[in-house]
Design an enzyme around this catalytic site. Structure first.
Site, PDB file in Angstrom:
ATOM      1  N   ASP A 679       0.831  -1.201   0.000  1.00  0.00           N
ATOM      2  CA  ASP A 679       0.000   0.000   0.000  1.00  0.00           C
ATOM      3  C   ASP A 679       0.868   1.256   0.000  1.00  0.00           C
ATOM      4  O   ASP A 679       0.574   2.218  -0.711  1.00  0.00           O
ATOM      5  CB  ASP A 679      -0.924  -0.025   1.217  1.00  0.00           C
ATOM      6  CG  ASP A 679      -1.914   1.130   1.209  1.00  0.00           C
ATOM      7  OD1 ASP A 679      -2.674   1.234   0.237  1.00  0.00           O
ATOM      8  OD2 ASP A 679      -1.914   1.918   2.172  1.00  0.00           O
ATOM      9  N   LYS A 683       1.333   4.383  -2.908  1.00  0.00           N
ATOM     10  CA  LYS A 683       1.289   5.813  -2.610  1.00  0.00           C
ATOM     11  C   LYS A 683       2.567   6.514  -3.055  1.00  0.00           C
ATOM     12  O   LYS A 683       2.528   7.626  -3.598  1.00  0.00           O
ATOM     13  CB  LYS A 683       1.055   6.025  -1.118  1.00  0.00           C
ATOM     14  CG  LYS A 683      -0.304   5.517  -0.642  1.00  0.00           C
ATOM     15  CD  LYS A 683      -0.442   5.614   0.871  1.00  0.00           C
ATOM     16  CE  LYS A 683      -1.789   5.062   1.333  1.00  0.00           C
ATOM     17  NZ  LYS A 683      -1.948   5.106   2.791  1.00  0.00           N
TER      18      LYS A 683
END
Length: 818
Positions: A679, A683
C-alpha cells in the site's frame, strides 16, 4: 376589452368548467369587458376524427364512438345545468347530434371523408362545448350569448387550414359586437367561407380564433388559459426544474414555439402581433398565478436568456466542395431546389470559407432533400467540384433564446463551456444577426443532458446540481453518504450546491433513482433492490442516464472497477476515488487516464490515494505548478502502519495490534498489503509520478518485515495465526529501538528518482518520532523549502477522514463544472 380562450384540457370535465365559471364570474363582477373562446372538450376532436375515419372505412364501430360522444355532452350538460335550462340545452344538443349522425352515415355510405366534410364533422366539438357553457353562464347570472364563429370569421375554401379574409372578418367582428353587447361565448377553431361552407383554422385554431377576435376589436389583451403555469423556461418533461417565464417578447415567444413550446403556436400570434396586443398565458387550475406576459416590449433589465428549447429529431445535410468557393448563386440554387420540393428547412449554417453549407430538415424529408440537391448539382458533382451530399442522422437541435442576449457579452461562451464540460459535442452552430437565438446541433442522445446543463447554467447558476453514482458503500461509502446528508442544507445555502445520489452498488445489489435516492433510508432501499450487482450494467446505466454533472465515486480497492475508469472518463464523467490501483498500475495507463480526462474536459481526482483527507497531492501539484523543484519526499504514508507502530508498546502483542487496526478499518481487508509495504509503494509511486518520475512498481525497493510463513498464508485467518508465532521477533525489534530511545517507523523515500520503503528506527530529533495514532507525515524538501522542509501531518487512515477527502473532491468537481 379582453379576449379569453380556454383550451380542451381546461374544459375536459364538468368540475373544471365550474372552475372556469368562477373565474369568469370574478371578471364579470368587476365590470370588465370580455369575450371568451372555447375549444372542444378535451379529447373530443380526436373522437370526431376517429368516427369519420371508421365510417369512411365502412366500419360500423364508428357508431359506438358517436354514442359515447353524445352521452358525454349530455352528461356534462346534466352536471352543469338545472332542470329548466337543461331541457332547452338537451334539445339543442339532440339537434346537433342528429345532424352529425346523418353526416357520419353519409360518410359510411360513400366510403369517403373529404377535407370539406371533415371540417364540418369537427365543428361539432366546439359548437357543443361553447353552447353548453353559454347556458351554464346564463344560469349563474352572467349575461352571456352563444356565438358561432362561422358567422363572423370568413376564409377561403382551404379546408383543414383555411386562410382568413381579415378585412371582411374584422368588419364582421366590429359590427357583431357593436350590435350584441352581451358577453360573447365563441366557438374556437371553426370558421366559414364566403358561401357559408364550414372551414377550420388548422393547428392551434382556437388560439387563432382568440387572436383574430382580439385584433378585430383592438382588444387590450388576450388571455390564453391552459393547464400549465405559463411559458416555461424549458420542456418540463426533459428539465424537471423548468419554471414559468414572467414576461417575454413576441419574438422570443415565436422562437420558443418554433422549437416545440406547445403552449403557443406561431400563426396564432400574428393578428395580435400586428395590432401590438399583449398576450397572457395563464393556468386554469391556478388562476391566482401571474402566468406569462407576452408583448412587443423587451425588458432591457431582464434576464438575457429567456428560454431553452429543442427539436428532438433532425437530420443534417451538408453540401461541400472546393468548387463552391467564390461562386455566386450556390445558396440560391440549393434552397430553390428544396423549396420546389416543399421541404422545410429548420436550420442553416455556413462558414465564411464558403466551402460548405449545412442545413437541417426533418428525418422524413432527408432522403428526398439529398436527392433533390444532388440532382441540382449533378454537373458539379460529376466534375468533382462538389461532393455528394453528406447526411448525418440521429441529431437534435438545442437553442437558447432571448432578446437581451445581444446586450451581454459571453453568452455563447457560457453555452459552449456548459456543453463542453458535460462532454457534449457541437456538430453545427447557427446564430442570426438579431442574436435572439443561438442554436447548436448535437447528438440526439445528449439532448436531455444538454437542456439540463444549459438550464442550470443560465437559470440556476446560483444552484449547481451534481449527480453521483457510487460503488462501494462499506465503511468509507456509508460515511460519505452520511456526510453528504448532514451537509446538504449547508451546501445549498452557502455553496449553492445540491448533491443527488442517483446510483448505489455494493457486492450484492444495485439501485437507481433518477430523481435522487433518499439518504434517510438508502441502506434499506439498497438491501431490498431487485437488481443484482453487475458492474458493467451499473456503468452502462450511468452512461445511459446521460445526466449533466455526473460524478462516479469508487470507494473500493477493487482492481476490476479501476479497469472501467477509462471508459467512464471517455464518456465525459468525472471520477473521485480513494482506490489507488488505477493510479499506481503501469505508468502508461496512469498517463492514459490523465490524458483522457484532460481531452474530455472532466476531472480525475484521487487526493485520498495518499494521506486520506490530507492535502498531499494538491500541495505537491501546487509546488510544481508554481515553479518549485522537488528535491526529496519522505513520508510515513500509511495510516494503518502508523497506528500499528505507534500502538506497539511494551506488553502488547504485535498480532493483536494488527487485528485491532483491521477491525477499525485502518488496514486493507488483507493486512499484508499494508505490512508488506504494498500500500505504501502504491502511494509512493503516485507521489513520484505526480513529481514527474515515470517509475513502475518494480523500481521501488522494499525491505520486507513479514516472515515467509506470513507471506504464504492462504487466507487472512491463517495470516493472523502465523503472525502470532512471529510476535516474539517483532517484540525484539521494538525493544531494541526502545533501548536506543528510538521509535519504529515505516518510511517511504523519493530522491533523485530513486524510491525506497523500509522499517527504520528514528530518534527524537527526527520529525517522524513524535507521530501518534494513525497520523501520516509527509516532508517535502524543495528548492524553496530546503532549509526548513514543508511538513504535512494528520490522520492518514479511517473512514471519516477518507470520506471527507472524497467529499471535498466532489465539491471541487462541482466548482469546476460551474
Amino acid at each position: 376589452m379582453k379576449v379569453l380562450k380556454f383550451g380542451g384540457s381546461s374544459v375536459a370535465k364538468p368540475e373544471r368548467i365550474e372552475g372556469i365559471i368562477e373565474i369568469l364570474k370574478s371578471y364579470y363582477s368587476k365590470g370588465e369587458k370580455f369575450a371568451v373562446v372555447f375549444s372542444a372538450f378535451g379529447g373530443t376532436t380526436d373522437s370526431l376524427i376517429e368516427m369519420a375515419r371508421l365510417a369512411a372505412k365502412g366500419d360500423e364501430s364508428y357508431k359506438e364512438i358517436f354514442e359515447a360522444f353524445s352521452t358525454r355532452h349530455y352528461d356534462v350538460a346534466k352536471a352543469l345545468l338545472s332542470e329548466e335550462m337543461l331541457s332547452l340545452v338537451l334539445t339543442g344538443l339532440e339537434g346537433n347530434h342528429h345532424v352529425l349522425k346523418s353526416l357520419l352515415h353519409g360518410i359510411f355510405l360513400v366510403r369517403e371523408a373529404s377535407a370539406r366534410t371533415m371540417d364540418y364533422v369537427l365543428s361539432f366539438g366546439e359548437r357543443n362545448s361553447a353552447y353548453i357553457i353559454t347556458q351554464a353562464l346564463k344560469q349563474r347570472g352572467i349575461n352571456a350569448n352563444y356565438l358561432d364563429a362561422r358567422k363572423i370569421i370568413k376564409t377561403d375554401k382551404g379546408f383543414g387550414a383555411a386562410l382568413v379574409n381579415f378585412d371582411l372578418t374584422f368588419q364582421n367582428v366590429k359590427e357583431y359586437f357593436l350590435q350584441n353587447p352581451e358577453i360573447q361565448i365563441i366557438t374556437g377553431f371553426i370558421s366559414s367561407s364566403k358561401g357559408g361552407l364550414t372551414t377550420t383554422l388548422g393547428r392551434g385554431g382556437s388560439d387563432y380564433t382568440a387572436s383574430i377576435i382580439a385584433a378585430g376589436l383592438d382588444a387590450d389583451c388576450i388571455e390564453i388559459w391552459t393547464d400549465v403555469d405559463g411559458v416555461l423556461t424549458a420542456d418540463p418533461r426533459k428539465v424537471s426544474r423548468a419554471f414559468p417565464i414572467k414576461n417575454m417578447t413576441y419574438g422570443e415567444a415565436m422562437e420558443m414555439s418554433h422549437f416545440g413550446a406547445k403552449v403557443i403556436y406561431p400563426p396564432t400570434l400574428q393578428p395580435a402581433l400586428k395590432k401590438g396586443i399583449p398576450l397572457y398565458i395563464k393556468n386554469t387550475f391556478k388562476p391566482e398565478l401571474t402566468g406569462t406576459f407576452i408583448s412587443n416590449k423587451s425588458d432591457i433589465d431582464g434576464h438575457p436568456v429567456k428560454g431553452i428549447s429543442s427539436i428532438s429529431e433532425i437530420t443534417l445535410l451538408t453540401l461541400q466542395g472546393g468548387g463552391m468557393f467564390g461562386v455566386p448563386g450556390i445558396a440560391a440554387r440549393l434552397f430553390n431546389s428544396l423549396a420546389q420540393a416543399d421541404i422545410n428547412i429548420i436550420l442553416i449554417t455556413q462558414g465564411s470559407s464558403e466551402h460548405s453549407i449545412s442545413f437541417a430538415v426533418q428525418p422524413s424529408s432527408a432522403q428526398k432533400a439529398k436527392k433533390r440537391v444532388e440532382n441540382e448539382f449533378e454537373y458539379e458533382i460529376r466534375l468533382g467540384l462538389v461532393d455528394p451530399v453528406k447526411l448525418e442522422d440521429d441529431l437534435a437541435v438545442v437553442a437558447i433564446i432571448g432578446e437581451n442576449m445581444r446586450y451581454q457579452p459571453g453568452i455563447a461562451g457560457r453555452l459552449f463551456q456548459a456543453l463542453g464540460k458535460n462532454g457534449i459535442n457541437c456538430i453545427a452552430i447557427a446564430q442570426g444577426s438579431s442574436e435572439r437565438n443561438v442554436s447548436v446541433v448535437i447528438n440526439r442522445v445528449d439532448e436531455s443532458k444538454a437542456l439540463n446543463a444549459l438550464h442550470e447554467t443560465f437559470f440556476l447558476s446560483d444552484t449547481k446540481e451534481l449527480h453521483l453514482f457510487m460503488v462501494g458503500v462499506g465503511l468509507i461509502g456509508s460515511t460519505l453518504i452520511s456526510q453528504i446528508k448532514q451537509q446538504s442544507n449547508h451546501l445549498k445555502e452557502h455553496r449553492s450546491l445540491e448533491i443527488k445520489v442517483i446510483g448505489l452498488a455494493n457486492s450484492r445489489k444495485m439501485y437507481f433513482n433518477e430523481e435522487g435516492i433518499n439518504l434517510d433510508n438508502w441502506k434499506e432501499v439498497l438491501a431490498n433492490a431487485e437488481l443484482k450487482s453487475d458492474l458493467p450494467a451499473f456503468i452502462d446505466k450511468m452512461k445511459n442516464f446521460n445526466l449533466s454533472n455526473t460524478i462516479f465515486i469508487d470507494n473500493t480497492a477493487d482492481k476490476t472497477i479501476a479497469n472501467y475508469y477509462e471508459s467512464i472518463l471517455d464518456a465525459s464523467i468525472s471520477i473521485s476515488t480513494p482506490n489507488k490501483i488505477a493510479t499506481s498500475s503501469s505508468y502508461l495507463q496512469y498517463q492514459r487516464l490523465k490524458t483522457i480526462a484532460k481531452k474530455r474536459g472532466v476531472q480525475f481526482m484521487y487526493e485520498t490515494n495518499v494521506g486520506a483527507g490530507l492535502p498531499v497531492i494538491t500541495t505537491l501539484n501546487d509546488l510544481i505548478n508554481s515553479g518549485d523543484q522537488i528535491l526529496k519526499i519522505e513520508g510515513v504514508l500509511s495510516g494503518s502502519l502508523s497506528f500499528i507502530f505507534n500502538s506497539f508498546k511494551k506488553g502488547t502483542a504485535f498480532s493483536h495490534i494488527v487485528k485491532k487496526a483491521k477491525d477499525l478499518g485502518y488496514t486493507e481487508p488483507d493486512p499484508r498489503i499494508d505490512l508488506n509495504g504494498i500500500d505504501v509503494r502504491r502511494k509512493l509511486i503516485i507521489l513520484a509520478r505526480e513529481s514527474g518520475y515515470g517509475i513502475e512498481a518494480e523500481d521501488v525497493q522494499i525491505k520486507n518485515i513479514l516472515p515467509k510463513a506470513c507471506q504464504e498464508a492462504s487466507n487472512v485467518e491463517d495470516l493472523f495465526l502465523e503472525l502470532e508465532k512471529a510476535d516474539e521477533d517483532f517484540e525484539k525489534l521494538r525493544s531494541e529501538a526502545e533501548d536506543n530511545r528510538k521509535m519504529l517507523r515505516m518510511i517511504a523515500k523519493l530522491e533523485s528518482g530513486k524510491a525506497s520503503i523500509a522499517l527504520e528506527a528514528v530518534d527524537s530529533d527526527h520529525p517522524f518520532y513524535g507521530l501518534s495514532g494513525s497520523d501520516n507525515m509527509i516532508i517535502f524538501t524543495t528548492e524553496r523549502y530546503k532549509e526548513r522542509p514543508l511538513v504535512i501531518r494528520g490522520p492518514g487512515a479511517g473512514a471519516e477522514v477518507t470520506a471527507a477527502g472524497v467529499f471535498a473532491e466532489i465539491i471541487s468537481i462541482g466548482s469546476y463544472l460551474s
